[in-house]
Design a protein around this motif. Structure first.
Motif, PDB file in Angstrom:
ATOM      1  N   VAL A  64     -11.773 -14.910  -9.490  1.00 31.91           N
ATOM      2  CA  VAL A  64     -12.001 -13.898  -8.459  1.00 31.91           C
ATOM      3  C   VAL A  64     -10.765 -13.028  -8.300  1.00 31.91           C
ATOM      4  O   VAL A  64     -10.849 -11.800  -8.238  1.00 31.91           O
ATOM      5  CB  VAL A  64     -12.378 -14.571  -7.124  1.00 31.91           C
ATOM      6  CG1 VAL A  64     -12.356 -13.552  -5.979  1.00 31.91           C
ATOM      7  CG2 VAL A  64     -13.751 -15.231  -7.223  1.00 31.91           C
ATOM      8  N   GLN A  65      -9.592 -13.660  -8.255  1.00 31.35           N
ATOM      9  CA  GLN A  65      -8.348 -12.905  -8.141  1.00 31.35           C
ATOM     10  C   GLN A  65      -8.174 -11.975  -9.338  1.00 31.35           C
ATOM     11  O   GLN A  65      -7.736 -10.829  -9.193  1.00 31.35           O
ATOM     12  CB  GLN A  65      -7.158 -13.859  -8.036  1.00 31.35           C
ATOM     13  CG  GLN A  65      -5.797 -13.186  -7.894  1.00 31.35           C
ATOM     14  CD  GLN A  65      -5.667 -12.351  -6.636  1.00 31.35           C
ATOM     15  OE1 GLN A  65      -6.317 -12.635  -5.632  1.00 31.35           O
ATOM     16  NE2 GLN A  65      -4.818 -11.346  -6.676  1.00 31.35           N
ATOM     17  N   GLY A  66      -8.533 -12.451 -10.518  1.00 27.27           N
ATOM     18  CA  GLY A  66      -8.425 -11.626 -11.716  1.00 27.27           C
ATOM     19  C   GLY A  66      -9.325 -10.404 -11.656  1.00 27.27           C
ATOM     20  O   GLY A  66      -8.950  -9.315 -12.112  1.00 27.27           O
ATOM     21  N   ILE A  67     -10.529 -10.563 -11.102  1.00 33.08           N
ATOM     22  CA  ILE A  67     -11.438  -9.426 -10.954  1.00 33.08           C
ATOM     23  C   ILE A  67     -10.822  -8.367 -10.044  1.00 33.08           C
ATOM     24  O   ILE A  67     -10.824  -7.174 -10.353  1.00 33.08           O
ATOM     25  CB  ILE A  67     -12.796  -9.889 -10.394  1.00 33.08           C
ATOM     26  CG1 ILE A  67     -13.529 -10.786 -11.404  1.00 33.08           C
ATOM     27  CG2 ILE A  67     -13.674  -8.681 -10.030  1.00 33.08           C
ATOM     28  CD1 ILE A  67     -14.786 -11.442 -10.867  1.00 33.08           C
ATOM     29  N   LEU A  68     -10.268  -8.812  -8.929  1.00 34.48           N
ATOM     30  CA  LEU A  68      -9.648  -7.883  -7.985  1.00 34.48           C
ATOM     31  C   LEU A  68      -8.445  -7.183  -8.620  1.00 34.48           C
ATOM     32  O   LEU A  68      -8.243  -5.971  -8.429  1.00 34.48           O
ATOM     33  CB  LEU A  68      -9.225  -8.627  -6.720  1.00 34.48           C
ATOM     34  CG  LEU A  68     -10.375  -9.206  -5.887  1.00 34.48           C
ATOM     35  CD1 LEU A  68      -9.841 -10.064  -4.747  1.00 34.48           C
ATOM     36  CD2 LEU A  68     -11.272  -8.107  -5.334  1.00 34.48           C
ATOM     37  N   GLU A  69      -7.663  -7.925  -9.383  1.00 37.01           N
ATOM     38  CA  GLU A  69      -6.501  -7.330 -10.043  1.00 37.01           C
ATOM     39  C   GLU A  69      -6.927  -6.300 -11.081  1.00 37.01           C
ATOM     40  O   GLU A  69      -6.306  -5.238 -11.211  1.00 37.01           O
ATOM     41  CB  GLU A  69      -5.656  -8.432 -10.697  1.00 37.01           C
ATOM     42  CG  GLU A  69      -4.934  -9.310  -9.682  1.00 37.01           C
ATOM     43  CD  GLU A  69      -4.231 -10.494 -10.313  1.00 37.01           C
ATOM     44  OE1 GLU A  69      -4.398 -10.700 -11.543  1.00 37.01           O
ATOM     45  OE2 GLU A  69      -3.534 -11.226  -9.589  1.00 37.01           O
ATOM     46  N   MET A  70      -8.000  -6.591 -11.816  1.00 37.26           N
ATOM     47  CA  MET A  70      -8.516  -5.614 -12.788  1.00 37.26           C
ATOM     48  C   MET A  70      -8.907  -4.324 -12.098  1.00 37.26           C
ATOM     49  O   MET A  70      -8.597  -3.220 -12.564  1.00 37.26           O
ATOM     50  CB  MET A  70      -9.718  -6.205 -13.535  1.00 37.26           C
ATOM     51  CG  MET A  70     -10.394  -5.265 -14.529  1.00 37.26           C
ATOM     52  SD  MET A  70     -11.589  -4.068 -13.812  1.00 37.26           S
ATOM     53  CE  MET A  70     -12.877  -5.172 -13.212  1.00 37.26           C
ATOM     54  N   VAL A  95      -7.789  -3.090  -9.285  1.00 38.25           N
ATOM     55  CA  VAL A  95      -6.590  -2.365  -8.840  1.00 38.25           C
ATOM     56  C   VAL A  95      -5.904  -1.685 -10.021  1.00 38.25           C
ATOM     57  O   VAL A  95      -5.477  -0.521  -9.932  1.00 38.25           O
ATOM     58  CB  VAL A  95      -5.619  -3.314  -8.117  1.00 38.25           C
ATOM     59  CG1 VAL A  95      -4.285  -2.607  -7.829  1.00 38.25           C
ATOM     60  CG2 VAL A  95      -6.235  -3.813  -6.814  1.00 38.25           C
ATOM     61  N   GLN A  96      -5.803  -2.383 -11.140  1.00 34.98           N
ATOM     62  CA  GLN A  96      -5.172  -1.805 -12.322  1.00 34.98           C
ATOM     63  C   GLN A  96      -5.935  -0.578 -12.801  1.00 34.98           C
ATOM     64  O   GLN A  96      -5.334   0.460 -13.130  1.00 34.98           O
ATOM     65  CB  GLN A  96      -5.102  -2.859 -13.433  1.00 34.98           C
ATOM     66  CG  GLN A  96      -4.109  -3.971 -13.147  1.00 34.98           C
ATOM     67  CD  GLN A  96      -4.280  -5.149 -14.105  1.00 34.98           C
ATOM     68  OE1 GLN A  96      -5.169  -5.161 -14.948  1.00 34.98           O
ATOM     69  NE2 GLN A  96      -3.427  -6.151 -13.959  1.00 34.98           N
ATOM     70  N   LEU A 139      -7.643   0.123  -3.507  1.00 35.62           N
ATOM     71  CA  LEU A 139      -7.103  -0.884  -2.595  1.00 35.62           C
ATOM     72  C   LEU A 139      -7.970  -1.018  -1.352  1.00 35.62           C
ATOM     73  O   LEU A 139      -8.129  -2.114  -0.808  1.00 35.62           O
ATOM     74  CB  LEU A 139      -5.667  -0.534  -2.206  1.00 35.62           C
ATOM     75  CG  LEU A 139      -4.611  -0.760  -3.286  1.00 35.62           C
ATOM     76  CD1 LEU A 139      -3.246  -0.245  -2.821  1.00 35.62           C
ATOM     77  CD2 LEU A 139      -4.499  -2.244  -3.658  1.00 35.62           C
ATOM     78  N   HIS A 140      -8.566   0.075  -0.912  1.00 34.67           N
ATOM     79  CA  HIS A 140      -9.481   0.024   0.233  1.00 34.67           C
ATOM     80  C   HIS A 140     -10.722  -0.801  -0.113  1.00 34.67           C
ATOM     81  O   HIS A 140     -11.173  -1.631   0.693  1.00 34.67           O
ATOM     82  CB  HIS A 140      -9.883   1.443   0.636  1.00 34.67           C
ATOM     83  CG  HIS A 140     -10.879   1.496   1.755  1.00 34.67           C
ATOM     84  ND1 HIS A 140     -10.572   1.145   3.052  1.00 34.67           N
ATOM     85  CD2 HIS A 140     -12.199   1.846   1.759  1.00 34.67           C
ATOM     86  CE1 HIS A 140     -11.641   1.278   3.814  1.00 34.67           C
ATOM     87  NE2 HIS A 140     -12.642   1.694   3.057  1.00 34.67           N
TER      88      HIS A 140
END
Length: 265
Positions: free
Chosen positions: A96-102, A104-105, A117-118
């Motif tokens: 899940v964290q990886g999905i969010l980081e993708m 943002v990137q 980010l919103h």
């Protein structure tokens, strides 16, 4: 000087959906044939790949300044494009964290960092609300997620994490490997022994047939089978490592597990 790709090919659906959410769909010049979200993308954009294969010459004809793929499974596609001088970005996230980081990137790549980010904050807030409500439950259901049926393959890491977010217990938390071959359940009786209260199935885009589960030897003893707590979750809503999984997919899991809790608490 900011990097600002103008002609992007998305080899999987999650980056296409993210760019549409950010209002940057004009940058997309090619998509995966498996793209479902958003629906209009299939009409608007040329399809140049499946998950395992890509039309390299057709991609080159689109003159992309960035091609985005997912996972080691698309390594050969990435290699072929890189050898032809194309810039390729391959994501390999499984959480899940990886999905969010993708997300943002990708948002940062197209100069929409504040906007992405919103979106990410909204998702994080929803996850926090769900976890807070589920934390008050007296009992939690054991959940078995089936990604394929022959052989039996259980869910990837982010699926298990979502099960836990909505208050369930992932009965195969010990099988959260990246590769499907490492998530094979060799003995179907092992599922019987783990005795899930809920069965979720998402057969990689193939239509789920509950009868296949009901016909399995010994599975009539499983609590989920006995109480008919068997549900299909569409692959595009749970097996896509992007926005769909953390929005509509999360909502579906939450609805199923919350109703179970209301019934059996």
């Amino acid at each position: 000087m900011d990097y600002d790709p103008k002609r992007i090919v998305c080899l999987t659906e999650e980056t296409t959906e993210t760019l549409y959410l950010l209002g940057e769909e004009a940058r997309i010049v090619g998509i995966s044939g498996f793209t479902v979200r958003p629906k209009r993308a299939r009409k608007d954009k040329p399809k140049v790949s499946t998950f395992l294969d890509a039309q390299i010459d057709n991609i080159l004809d689109l003159n992309p300044d960035l091609v985005i793929g997912f996972s080691d499974i698309q390594a050969s596609i990435a290699k072929a494009l890189i050898q032809r001088g194309v810039t390729v970005w391959v994501n390999n996230h499984r959480s899940v964290q990886g999905i969010l980081e993708m997300m943002v990137q990708l948002g940062s790549l197209v100069n929409k960092r504040d906007e992405v980010l919103h979106i990410v904050l909204q998702i994080q807030n929803k996850i926090a609300r769900i976890k807070a409500e589920a934390a008050n439950w007296r009992i939690r259901p054991k959940v078995y997620f089936e990604e394929w049926y022959d052989p039996l393959i259980t869910g990837i890491q982010w699926v298990g994490e979502l099960i836990e977010i909505v208050g369930g217990i992932d009965v195969y938390s010990d099988k959260r490997a990246s590769l499907a071959k490492d998530r094979i359940i060799a003995d179907s009786n092992d599922v019987v022994r783990r005795n899930p209260d809920i069965i979720l199935a998402s057969w990689c885009g193939k239509k789920f047939k509950p009868q296949k589960i009901l016909e399995r030897a010994g599975w009539e003893a499983i609590e989920a089978v006995r109480t008919n707590e068997i549900y299909e979750v569409k692959s595009e809503l749970i097996l896509q490592p992007g926005p769909a999984t953390l929005t509509d997919g999360l909502d579906i899991l939450w609805d199923i597990v919350k109703k179970w809790n209301e019934k059996y608490r």
